[in-house]
Design a protein around this motif. Structure first.
Motif, PDB file in Angstrom:
ATOM      1  N   VAL A  49       8.147  71.351  12.167  1.00 45.67           N
ATOM      2  CA  VAL A  49       9.588  72.029  12.317  1.00 45.67           C
ATOM      3  C   VAL A  49      10.350  71.299  13.130  1.00 45.67           C
ATOM      4  N   THR A  50      10.007  69.869  13.294  1.00 47.67           N
ATOM      5  CA  THR A  50      10.712  69.191  14.055  1.00 47.67           C
ATOM      6  C   THR A  50      11.617  68.043  12.848  1.00 47.67           C
ATOM      7  N   ASP A  51      12.334  67.316  13.609  1.00 46.22           N
ATOM      8  CA  ASP A  51      13.252  66.367  13.033  1.00 46.22           C
ATOM      9  C   ASP A  51      12.597  64.929  12.591  1.00 46.22           C
ATOM     10  N   PHE A  52      11.167  65.262  12.844  1.00 50.61           N
ATOM     11  CA  PHE A  52      10.271  63.768  12.677  1.00 50.61           C
ATOM     12  C   PHE A  52       9.163  64.363  12.115  1.00 50.61           C
ATOM     13  N   PRO A  53       8.260  63.229  11.302  1.00 46.57           N
ATOM     14  CA  PRO A  53       6.996  63.692  10.795  1.00 46.57           C
ATOM     15  C   PRO A  53       6.091  63.296  11.807  1.00 46.57           C
ATOM     16  N   ARG A  54       4.990  64.003  12.100  1.00 47.89           N
ATOM     17  CA  ARG A  54       4.119  63.643  13.054  1.00 47.89           C
ATOM     18  C   ARG A  54       2.921  62.904  12.152  1.00 47.89           C
TER      19      ARG A  54
END
Length: 181
Positions: A49-54
């Motif tokens: 749900v972030t603007d970046f991958p994990r």
């Protein structure tokens, strides 16, 4: 008489299958099994749900300050496909599968219970207008999803085998695609 017995045996054999077609308890149990995979790092790293991958089993933010970008494939100056090829790198350090990308924000699952995740999966307004058959196909045949069981490097595989996951997804759908409460 033989014909009548044959019809009776055919109907009796079909009863368990008919019950399975609408078995909320069996469907919910099967989704609970599948959710163990869906809630693992192999899925959650891209269903963020972030603007970046994990990345990694500890789900840390992606190195190189990678951002989602307008289509979930990175910013135009550094697209996912610049590093993530159609297969894992030879040393396994860079994972790869065809069409490497983040799931849309609408399909972010971080922090959701199995029931919440299931309801989100079934919501055509959030899942790319997929019906249950398309969801099953996505989870059992999409090369990017199937990569989870061949992640390369020292990454952990999901907590169910690929075959057991596929079986759980199909049982969930076949029994009516019910969601845990």
């Amino acid at each position: 008489m033989k014909a009548l017995l044959a019809v009776c045996w055919t109907l009796a054999a079909a009863l368990p299958a008919a019950r399975a077609a609408n078995d909320p308890a069996a469907s919910r149990q099967a989704f609970g099994e599948a959710a163990r995979v869906l809630q693992s790092p192999r899925c959650l790293n891209c269903h963020t749900v972030t603007d970046f991958p994990r990345q990694g089993d500890d789900r840390h933010p992606h190195a190189q300050m990678i951002k989602r970008g307008p289509a979930g494939m990175g910013h135009p100056s550094l697209m996912c496909l610049a590093c993530h090829q159609a297969a894992n790198s030879a040393d396994g350090a860079v994972p790869g599968a065809p069409n490497w990308h983040l799931a849309p924000l609408s399909m972010g699952w971080e922090g959701l219970s199995a029931g919440q995740m299931c309801r989100k999966l079934l919501d055509r307004n959030q899942n790319g207008n997929r019906g249950v058959p398309e969801l099953v196909a996505h989870m059992t045949t999409d090369p990017l999803v199937q990569w989870a069981w061949h992640p390369g490097g020292k990454r952990e595989t999901p907590p169910l085998s690929q075959r057991d996951f596929h079986d759980a997804v199909r049982r969930w759908a076949d029994a009516g695609a019910y969601c845990p409460k």
